[in-house]
Scaffold this active site. Structure first.
Site, PDB file in Angstrom:
ATOM      1  N   HIS A   1       0.829  -1.216   0.000  1.00 45.02           N
ATOM      2  CA  HIS A   1       0.000   0.000   0.000  1.00 45.02           C
ATOM      3  C   HIS A   1       0.864   1.267   0.000  1.00 45.02           C
ATOM      4  O   HIS A   1       0.660   2.184  -0.807  1.00 45.02           O
ATOM      5  CB  HIS A   1      -0.921  -0.035   1.226  1.00 45.02           C
ATOM      6  N   GLU A   2       1.846   1.319   0.896  1.00 42.07           N
ATOM      7  CA  GLU A   2       2.664   2.538   1.005  1.00 42.07           C
ATOM      8  C   GLU A   2       3.522   2.750  -0.246  1.00 42.07           C
ATOM      9  O   GLU A   2       3.652   3.873  -0.737  1.00 42.07           O
ATOM     10  CB  GLU A   2       3.556   2.477   2.251  1.00 42.07           C
TER      11      GLU A   2
END
Ligand SMILES: [Zn+2]
Length: 266
Positions: A135-136
């Site tokens: 996600h990051e």
């Protein structure tokens, strides 16, 4: 006034730059060249690391590097396959676990990743960490920070060229960067990403973790856990205060069949 602002955004965007998301194809405002974003990122990353202590937990630190490197390889494979490897030009990947009780993690432009020890109690296994890092890292691959910073420049600096802004207003330019990346060590401002950016990062993160060989079904359990943990905490990229946690989980469920079929080869 709003109309004027949008007109300025559109005109400046057309004149100076747009970028296309390498996964979703969405076009976004991009006034800041990748090389400039990376150079600011590398400076801020150095400043952040010099003012934080690296975790002394060797096992957990090694896990962050191991999972991070697997996601990195997955991103590289995806970009090669889709003939977008130039999007990764100038990347200097790095993964660190730092002592900090905040439940957080981020990836700045050029692949500079930090995981805070505060999130580790919520990480049950490597797959959970792959959800977080997928996600990051997706936020960085999608240039969400550059888009936030471009919008900030239009709103606060009138959309002047970055080279002009940097020489005339270096403090504001740096603050905009810090805000755009939630890495506000100087200004202390933490802005959650928009729902659109969150959704894009969720979808892309699912693809990257799958290519890296982690079962994307596990993302559901992880976000359920984050939802339970997020009650009453401040705005933060992972512990969101969005009322839309259920929407996030529903979206992930709707993407899973296609993502698994196309990208997950256990
Ligand atoms: Zn996010």
């Amino acid at each position: 006034m709003k109309f004027l602002l949008y007109t300025v955004i559109i005109v400046v965007g057309l004149m100076q730059g747009c970028m296309t998301n390498p996964v979703t194809g969405r076009k976004s405002l991009d006034l800041v060249p990748a090389s400039e974003m990376q150079s600011m990122s590398y400076t801020e990353y150095g400043t952040f690391l010099s003012s934080h202590k690296l975790s002394s937990n060797e096992e957990q630190s090694a896990m962050v590097t191991r999972v991070g490197t697997r996601i990195q390889k997955a991103v590289e494979a995806y970009m090669t396959q889709n003939k977008k490897s130039k999007n990764l030009n100038g990347f200097k990947w790095e993964f660190h676990l730092v002592e900090d009780p905040t439940v957080n993690a981020w990836c700045m432009p050029g692949g500079k990743v930090v995981v805070y020890t505060g999130i580790m109690p919520l990480i049950k296994n490597e797959t959970d960490l792959a959800v977080v890092l997928g996600h990051e890292i997706a936020h960085a691959i999608a240039n969400h920070g550059a888009e936030r910073m471009s919008e900030g420049m239009v709103q606060q600096l009138g959309g002047v060229a970055l080279s002009v802004a940097m020489s005339n207003k270096p403090a504001q330019t740096r603050a905009l960067f810090a805000q755009a990346y939630n890495a506000g060590t100087q200004v202390g401002i933490m802005l959650p990403y928009s729902r659109l950016h969150e959704s894009e990062a969720d979808h892309m993160g699912l693809i990257f973790m799958s290519i890296a060989g982690y079962n994307p079904d596990e993302a559901i359990n992880f976000w359920e856990g984050m939802k339970a943990a997020s009650g009453g905490k401040g705005p933060n990229d992972l512990l969101s205060t969005h009322p839309s946690d259920d929407k996030r989980i529903a979206d992930i469920k709707s993407w899973l069949p296609e993502v698994k079929q196309k990208y997950y080869k256990p």
